[in-house]
Design an enzyme around this catalytic site. Structure first.
Site, PDB file in Angstrom:
ATOM      1  N   PRO A  97      31.001  26.499  31.675  1.00 11.12           N
ATOM      2  CA  PRO A  97      30.961  25.057  31.968  1.00 11.12           C
ATOM      3  C   PRO A  97      31.262  24.766  33.436  1.00 11.12           C
ATOM      4  O   PRO A  97      30.897  23.700  33.943  1.00 11.12           O
ATOM      5  CB  PRO A  97      32.049  24.463  31.065  1.00 11.12           C
ATOM      6  CG  PRO A  97      32.294  25.481  30.000  1.00 11.12           C
ATOM      7  CD  PRO A  97      32.002  26.820  30.638  1.00 11.12           C
ATOM      8  N   ARG A 162       9.095  32.802  30.399  1.00 13.22           N
ATOM      9  CA  ARG A 162       7.784  32.163  30.424  1.00 13.22           C
ATOM     10  C   ARG A 162       7.141  32.181  31.808  1.00 13.22           C
ATOM     11  O   ARG A 162       5.943  31.940  31.938  1.00 13.22           O
ATOM     12  CB  ARG A 162       7.839  30.736  29.859  1.00 13.22           C
ATOM     13  CG  ARG A 162       8.695  29.797  30.645  1.00 13.22           C
ATOM     14  CD  ARG A 162       8.768  28.430  29.999  1.00 13.22           C
ATOM     15  NE  ARG A 162       7.504  27.715  30.048  1.00 13.22           N
ATOM     16  CZ  ARG A 162       6.965  27.209  31.166  1.00 13.22           C
ATOM     17  NH1 ARG A 162       7.588  27.350  32.316  1.00 13.22           N
ATOM     18  NH2 ARG A 162       5.819  26.583  31.139  1.00 13.22           N
ATOM     19  N   ASP A 177       1.533  23.000  34.834  1.00  8.40           N
ATOM     20  CA  ASP A 177       2.965  23.027  34.580  1.00  8.40           C
ATOM     21  C   ASP A 177       3.550  21.979  35.507  1.00  8.40           C
ATOM     22  O   ASP A 177       4.100  22.277  36.548  1.00  8.40           O
ATOM     23  CB  ASP A 177       3.499  24.429  34.888  1.00  8.40           C
ATOM     24  CG  ASP A 177       4.810  24.675  34.181  1.00  8.40           C
ATOM     25  OD1 ASP A 177       5.417  23.696  33.713  1.00  8.40           O
ATOM     26  OD2 ASP A 177       5.213  25.840  34.102  1.00  8.40           O
TER      27      ASP A 177
HETATM   28  C1  9D3 Z   1      35.148  22.265  29.769  1.00  8.79           C
HETATM   29  C2  9D3 Z   1      35.721  22.169  28.413  1.00  8.79           C
HETATM   30  N1  9D3 Z   1      36.862  23.111  28.232  1.00  8.79           N
HETATM   31  C3  9D3 Z   1      38.095  22.315  28.307  1.00  8.79           C
HETATM   32  C4  9D3 Z   1      39.308  23.043  27.970  1.00  8.79           C
HETATM   33  C5  9D3 Z   1      36.762  23.779  26.936  1.00  8.79           C
HETATM   34  C6  9D3 Z   1      35.497  24.471  26.714  1.00  8.79           C
HETATM   35  C7  9D3 Z   1      34.422  23.802  26.123  1.00  8.79           C
HETATM   36  C8  9D3 Z   1      33.248  24.475  25.849  1.00  8.79           C
HETATM   37  C9  9D3 Z   1      35.384  25.791  27.021  1.00  8.79           C
HETATM   38  C10 9D3 Z   1      34.202  26.460  26.758  1.00  8.79           C
HETATM   39  C11 9D3 Z   1      33.146  25.798  26.150  1.00  8.79           C
HETATM   40  C12 9D3 Z   1      31.946  26.530  25.811  1.00  8.79           C
HETATM   41  N2  9D3 Z   1      30.826  26.209  26.696  1.00  8.79           N
HETATM   42  C13 9D3 Z   1      30.199  27.168  27.339  1.00  8.79           C
HETATM   43  O1  9D3 Z   1      30.571  28.310  27.194  1.00  8.79           O
HETATM   44  C14 9D3 Z   1      29.107  26.851  28.217  1.00  8.79           C
HETATM   45  C15 9D3 Z   1      28.477  25.617  28.554  1.00  8.79           C
HETATM   46  C16 9D3 Z   1      28.713  24.286  28.133  1.00  8.79           C
HETATM   47  O2  9D3 Z   1      29.604  23.970  27.328  1.00  8.79           O
HETATM   48  N3  9D3 Z   1      27.928  23.302  28.634  1.00  8.79           N
HETATM   49  C17 9D3 Z   1      26.922  23.542  29.510  1.00  8.79           C
HETATM   50  N4  9D3 Z   1      26.664  24.763  29.935  1.00  8.79           N
HETATM   51  C18 9D3 Z   1      27.439  25.775  29.451  1.00  8.79           C
HETATM   52  S1  9D3 Z   1      27.287  27.372  29.889  1.00  8.79           S
HETATM   53  C19 9D3 Z   1      28.508  27.863  28.906  1.00  8.79           C
END
Ligand code: 9D3
Length: 239
Positions: A97, A162, A177
């Site tokens: 994230p 792709r 595309d």
């Molecule tokens: C940012 C939120 N975190 C707060 C403590 C907890 C958390 C939420 C969701 C930790 C990991 C996750 C899992 N998400 C991913 O691994 C992830 C992700 C996403 O949630 N949104 C957009 N892209 C990605 S890439 C990996």
């Protein structure tokens, strides 16, 4: 399907995931599945539990400092990454994230690599020392909360695959595309019947006049982009 080339695949993707079975069906479907069958991409699912110790192959642990959730521990991930790196060099990516937001330019760059190694984050995250020691590129698919990195990794694999030469069929690659070409959204599309619930297909599309059809589509793409994604019109790479 027959492998169309005797050449080794141009791209190897190694997907390191705690849930390989959750990824497997997707990676055998549609354009990605066909690209594999054609030998354009080699996809390997790697379960990091293979490098976890103990009878239960535990790979996560409680966070130092407390708090909810679990953290992916460094030692088994490091053994897994070392094993893979000893077999072939690869560009290491991690779903996160906190990562750089994926876009088509980055996807296009990755499609030119020969090996992508994607580590899926899970639970609360990955021990920071893995990130410090291996310096992976962290990527996100946007400002939304997933329950793990697998869906994000599959998004990346789909978008990269792709683009590989030969991945798209004639019809698919002949179709403009549009987004990648000029950053505009697509025009609306229609198929039979010509009238549905009293709604007729726009006359230009039935005219048989290809210049008129192109004009109509281009105007619709401009209109939609202005209406729905004006931010795209501010970017430089455009007609
Ligand atoms: C940012 C939120 N975190 C707060 C403590 C907890 C958390 C939420 C969701 C930790 C990991 C996750 C899992 N998400 C991913 O691994 C992830 C992700 C996403 O949630 N949104 C957009 N892209 C990605 S890439 C990996």
């Amino acid at each position: 399907m027959a492998v169309v080339s005797n050449q080794p695949p141009a791209l190897t993707i190694e997907l390191i995931s705690l849930f390989p079975e959750a990824c497997d069906q997707f990676l055998h479907s549609s354009i990605v599945g066909r690209a594999r069958a054609r030998g354009l991409v080699r996809l390997q699912l790697v379960d990091p539990r293979r490098w976890a110790g103990g009878r239960h192959r535990v790979i996560d642990d409680r966070p130092f400092g407390g708090g909810p959730g679990m953290v992916l521990a460094a030692p088994p991930l490091a053994r897994c990454l070392d094993h893979l790196a000893s077999r072939r060099p690869g560009r290491l990516l991690v779903t996160s994230p906190q990562g750089r937001r994926l876009d088509q330019a980055f996807v296009g760059e990755l499609a030119g690599e020969s090996c992508l190694r994607i580590l899926c984050g899970h639970y609360e995250g990955i021990d920071e020392r893995v990130l410090e020691c291996y310096r992976p590129e962290e990527f996100s698919i946007g400002d939304l909360v997933l329950s793990g990195g697998e869906a994000a990794a599959l998004v990346l694999i789909d978008a990269v695959t792709r683009l590989l030469p030969g991945a798209l069929g004639h019809a698919e690659s002949a179709a403009s595309d549009s987004f990648a070409d000029d950053g505009l959204l697509d025009h609306p599309c229609y198929t039979r019947p010509a009238t549905f619930r009293g709604r007729a297909v726009p006359a230009a599309l039935l005219s048989g006049d290809h210049a008129a059809i192109d004009d109509w589509r281009h105007a619709e793409r401009q209109r939609r982009t202005r209406q729905r994604r004006p931010d795209l019109l501010d970017s430089p790479e455009r007609d």
